[in-house]
Enzyme design. Structure first.
Site, short mmCIF file in Angstrom:
data_model
loop_
_atom_site.label_atom_id
_atom_site.label_comp_id
_atom_site.label_asym_id
_atom_site.label_seq_id
_atom_site.Cartn_x
_atom_site.Cartn_y
_atom_site.Cartn_z
N GLY A 36 0.84 -1.21 0.00
CA GLY A 36 0.00 0.00 0.00
C GLY A 36 0.87 1.26 0.00
N HIS A 37 1.87 1.28 0.90
CA HIS A 37 2.80 2.41 0.93
C HIS A 37 3.54 2.52 -0.41
CE1 HIS A 37 2.90 1.24 5.39
NE2 HIS A 37 2.49 2.49 5.43
N ARG A 187 -0.56 -2.89 10.83
CA ARG A 187 -1.12 -3.58 12.00
C ARG A 187 -1.60 -5.00 11.68
NH1 ARG A 187 -3.01 1.93 13.50
NH2 ARG A 187 -1.97 2.44 15.45
P1 AMP Z 1 0.86 4.69 7.81
O1 AMP Z 1 2.29 4.23 7.70
O2 AMP Z 1 -0.08 3.61 8.23
O3 AMP Z 1 0.72 5.97 8.57
O4 AMP Z 1 0.42 5.04 6.32
C1 AMP Z 1 1.14 5.94 5.53
C2 AMP Z 1 0.34 6.25 4.29
O5 AMP Z 1 0.08 5.05 3.57
C3 AMP Z 1 -1.03 6.87 4.61
O6 AMP Z 1 -1.33 7.87 3.65
C4 AMP Z 1 -1.96 5.69 4.48
O7 AMP Z 1 -3.28 6.04 4.15
C5 AMP Z 1 -1.30 4.93 3.34
N1 AMP Z 1 -1.73 3.52 3.34
C6 AMP Z 1 -1.70 2.67 4.40
N2 AMP Z 1 -2.24 1.48 4.04
C7 AMP Z 1 -2.62 1.60 2.75
C8 AMP Z 1 -3.26 0.73 1.80
N3 AMP Z 1 -3.60 -0.52 2.13
N4 AMP Z 1 -3.50 1.20 0.57
C9 AMP Z 1 -3.16 2.46 0.22
N5 AMP Z 1 -2.56 3.33 1.06
C10 AMP Z 1 -2.30 2.91 2.30
#
Ligand code: AMP
Length: 283
Positions: A36-37, A187
């Site tokens: 996703g990232h 998570r």
């Molecule tokens: P985090 O590391 O969880 O704070 O996420 C960093 C960025 O990645 C944020 O903009 C999230 O919305 C995005 N993100 C996290 N999981 C996903 C996913 N499954 N698909 C797309 N973007 C994601």
């Protein structure tokens, strides 16, 4: 690829790139990176001359008793992954670098943070907007990429950028899912194989909502009844924190879907709180 830990050094580098007429694309993250990232980074690579990402587990967005200490971290693996995504600069400041002694300024977006996760996690979005505003001032991006997986966060950041006249384009990217539909999340690493299977109830219930919306259903409580039924099939393992049908822009609850709505879920599977959402739109 360059690693930068100091804010002054990051600001100097960004200033230099801007003077050279280069556009800066930015993807903020908390690390423990997954596909996703990486999808955000690949888009950033296409839409910027310089691609900067940050890895920073932000303490101010975690409440007391939440998982700040146990949040998964693996810098070595993250750096290997981002290398393959064509990242130019990884900004990984320490907590003391971002919140030095005497720190006392916070950014608060009001209405769109009231419902959903804002209701269950007081101060969460204040922590998010504060750190993102700081990162924007440090990285000085032209464009920043956020996932729709954290839909309320995306709307909140867009609102902040607009309200505070930040000269940054905020781009929302679709949710990346595992082959079976589970929304990717750092998570998910908390889930054992049994819980991992149970966690599929979130996406299954959203698909059901999409299906009945497609058949003409517009009543929020009928849609939510179906969602709850599917999640409650998991018995004690799944506890619904919230399941809501909201206006896709204001994030206020709605009774009837008119043009565009977001169906947003937060469900705790065992001890792991997961969120997911889907946008429903009239064709
Ligand atoms: P985090 O590391 O969880 O704070 O996420 C960093 C960025 O990645 C944020 O903009 C999230 O919305 C995005 N993100 C996290 N999981 C996903 C996913 N499954 N698909 C797309 N973007 C994601």
């Amino acid at each position: 690829m360059q690693l930068i830990v100091q804010t002054k050094e990051m600001q100097r580098r960004s200033e230099q790139h801007r003077r050279e007429g280069m556009s800066i694309a930015f993807v903020p993250t908390m690390g423990y990176l997954h596909e996703g990232h990486l999808s955000l980074m690949r888009e950033g690579r296409k839409r910027g001359d310089v691609l900067v990402i940050s890895i920073f587990v932000n303490p101010t967005q975690f409440g007391p008793g939440e998982d700040y200490d146990s949040y998964p971290r693996d810098m070595k693996q993250d750096l290997a992954l981002v290398q393959s995504a064509g990242v130019d600069i990884v900004f990984t400041p320490s907590v003391a670098e971002i919140y030095p002694e005497g720190f006392q300024t916070f950014v608060e977006v009001e209405r769109v943070t009231q419902n959903l996760c804002g209701a269950s996690r007081p101060h969460h979005f204040q922590g998010v907007t504060t750190v993102v505003a700081k990162l924007f001032n440090i990285v000085k991006p032209h464009r920043a990429f956020f996932g729709q997986k954290d839909y309320q966060q995306l709307i909140t950041i867009k609102r902040m950028v607009k309200d505070l006249n930040m000269d940054i384009e905020v781009i929302g990217m679709p949710t990346t899912r595992e082959h079976d539909g589970l929304a990717m999340s750092s998570r998910n690493s908390y889930l054992n194989p049994k819980k991992r299977k149970e966690a599929l109830c979130l996406y299954r219930s959203l698909l059901k909502a999409e299906e009945i919306f497609g058949q003409g259903e517009r009543n929020a409580s009928t849609i939510l009844q179906e969602i709850r039924r599917i999640i409650e099939e998991q018995g004690n393992s799944a506890t619904i924190d919230y399941a809501k049908v909201c206006d896709a822009h204001t994030l206020e609850d709605i009774d009837e879907i008119k043009k565009e709505a977001v169906i947003a879920l937060a469900v705790t599977i065992g001890k792991t709180r997961l969120i997911d959402n889907i946008i429903l739109k009239e064709e």
